[in-house]
Design an enzyme around this catalytic site. Sequence first.
Site, PDB file in Angstrom:
ATOM      1  N   GLY A  29      78.199  69.150  34.212  1.00 26.42           N
ATOM      2  CA  GLY A  29      77.135  70.155  34.326  1.00 26.42           C
ATOM      3  C   GLY A  29      75.878  69.556  34.911  1.00 26.42           C
ATOM      4  O   GLY A  29      75.892  68.436  35.420  1.00 26.42           O
ATOM      5  N   ASN A  30      74.807  70.305  34.863  1.00 29.74           N
ATOM      6  CA  ASN A  30      73.518  69.778  35.323  1.00 29.74           C
ATOM      7  C   ASN A  30      72.415  70.346  34.431  1.00 29.74           C
ATOM      8  O   ASN A  30      72.676  71.137  33.524  1.00 29.74           O
ATOM      9  CB  ASN A  30      73.295  70.096  36.807  1.00 29.74           C
ATOM     10  CG  ASN A  30      73.293  71.576  37.074  1.00 29.74           C
ATOM     11  OD1 ASN A  30      72.425  72.297  36.592  1.00 29.74           O
ATOM     12  ND2 ASN A  30      74.269  72.056  37.832  1.00 29.74           N
ATOM     13  N   ARG A  31      71.188  69.946  34.692  1.00 25.07           N
ATOM     14  CA  ARG A  31      70.094  70.235  33.767  1.00 25.07           C
ATOM     15  C   ARG A  31      69.435  71.600  33.969  1.00 25.07           C
ATOM     16  O   ARG A  31      68.480  71.934  33.284  1.00 25.07           O
ATOM     17  CB  ARG A  31      69.016  69.161  33.902  1.00 25.07           C
ATOM     18  CG  ARG A  31      69.442  67.822  33.426  1.00 25.07           C
ATOM     19  CD  ARG A  31      68.278  66.849  33.413  1.00 25.07           C
ATOM     20  NE  ARG A  31      68.685  65.551  32.933  1.00 25.07           N
ATOM     21  CZ  ARG A  31      68.859  65.249  31.656  1.00 25.07           C
ATOM     22  NH1 ARG A  31      68.628  66.151  30.723  1.00 25.07           N
ATOM     23  NH2 ARG A  31      69.248  64.045  31.290  1.00 25.07           N
TER      24      ARG A  31
END
Length: 420
Positions: A214-216
């Site tokens: 995932g990412n932020r």
Amino acid sequence: MSELAGRRVVLGVSGGIAAYKAVEVCRRLVDAGAHVAPVMTESATNFVGATTFSALASEPARTSLFADSATPIPHTQLAQTADLVLVAPCTAKVLSAYASGYSHDLLTNVLIATRAPVLLCPAMHTEMWEHPAVVDNVALLRSRGVFFVDPEVGHLAGGDVGAGRLADPETIVAAAEALVRSLDRDPVSDFEGKTILVTAGGTREPIDPVRFLGNRSSGKQGHAIAEEAAARGAKVRLVTSSDLTAPADVEVTRVETAAEMRAAVMARSADADVVIMAAAVADFTPASVSEDKIKKSDGVPSIDLVPTVDILAALGDNKAPQQVLVGFAAETTDLLANAAEKLKAKNADLLVANNVAEDGVGFEHDTNEVVILSTDGREIHVPLTDKRSVARAVLDAAKGCQDGGTDKPANVLGAERRNT
Ligand code: CTP
């Protein structure tokens, strides 16, 4: 000079440990030139004394509906003269009372009696913030036009860590300022009859039933764009991987992976007048997803990745003539060069560039600072502000493109510069 100078702000303080931070909010509002009238709930006085607010604010703190002989009906006087009602911290109880119209003390009476804009800054434990009752109350209040500075992730009372911590006083006062500035504008319905498709959040690419890549991205910027577009009369379709709420009149499609986002966007983009790809879409996804949880005892796994489809580029390849296509670029180096490259490569009309390595910018924050690039070499610089104000600048720029691109976008925040 601050937009808050000379404004009458009712500062509501309700009963949570974060009440101590409201003292700093009060001081900053006064420093900005606002006339601050503190209103404390009875519980708030368990955390901070009324004397503290009385000493810092422009008038004595009030705590009671009745016990103020100088002002026989304080709630209507406060409600009618306020330019802004700001509640920090706002507890689950105040949210609930305000949402249901249960006016039982001075603060809830002011909230219900006022016609001024209301800005709520919730703070509570994560379990409470995520409780369906609280989520519903926030959604209901948002749909009624109440503004929020969402809580942040961080340390909470009792040593816990999670979402629910009151936003920083600096962020709260910046949001109050941006709100007052934006409301000074004439109300606009400049997207009436237009359809706007917005994406938000970071995608999650499953590795096994438990893990993902995932990412932020939090989705806050995309959701703010959806809210602003709806407020300006657009029919809004929001494709989001975030669990943030959206106004009731926004059509929301929840997705998780890049492939789901692509399918949802492609099914909804053909007749959209504006498409805004604010989502942080994964560039790579595992070639295969393990059906069972990968066990540590099997050793360090090697995960083969394959590229995902670039949704923005695909939209750019098939863009209808009337459609305005807006991309985002999250960069940590060479912001403008990388963004200009993406603008061209993806055949977008506008590219919103943010340097996510800077403080208070981009992922997870309530604030953002961007440069909006257009194909004619124009750059609109939007200084650090709340995400709703950035949303406004992005939509102003999109409107400028729709109107032919020759007129200067009607942006209120940005300073424009044209590259030669
Ligand atoms: N984007 C997209 N589909 C992808 C990847 C990105 O639609 N598979 C869109 C994003 O929504 C954003 C824009 O492309 O509007 C730029 O995304 P960004 O991640 O900044 O750039 P990338 O093209 O992925 O390039 P890089 O990772 O090399 O910076």
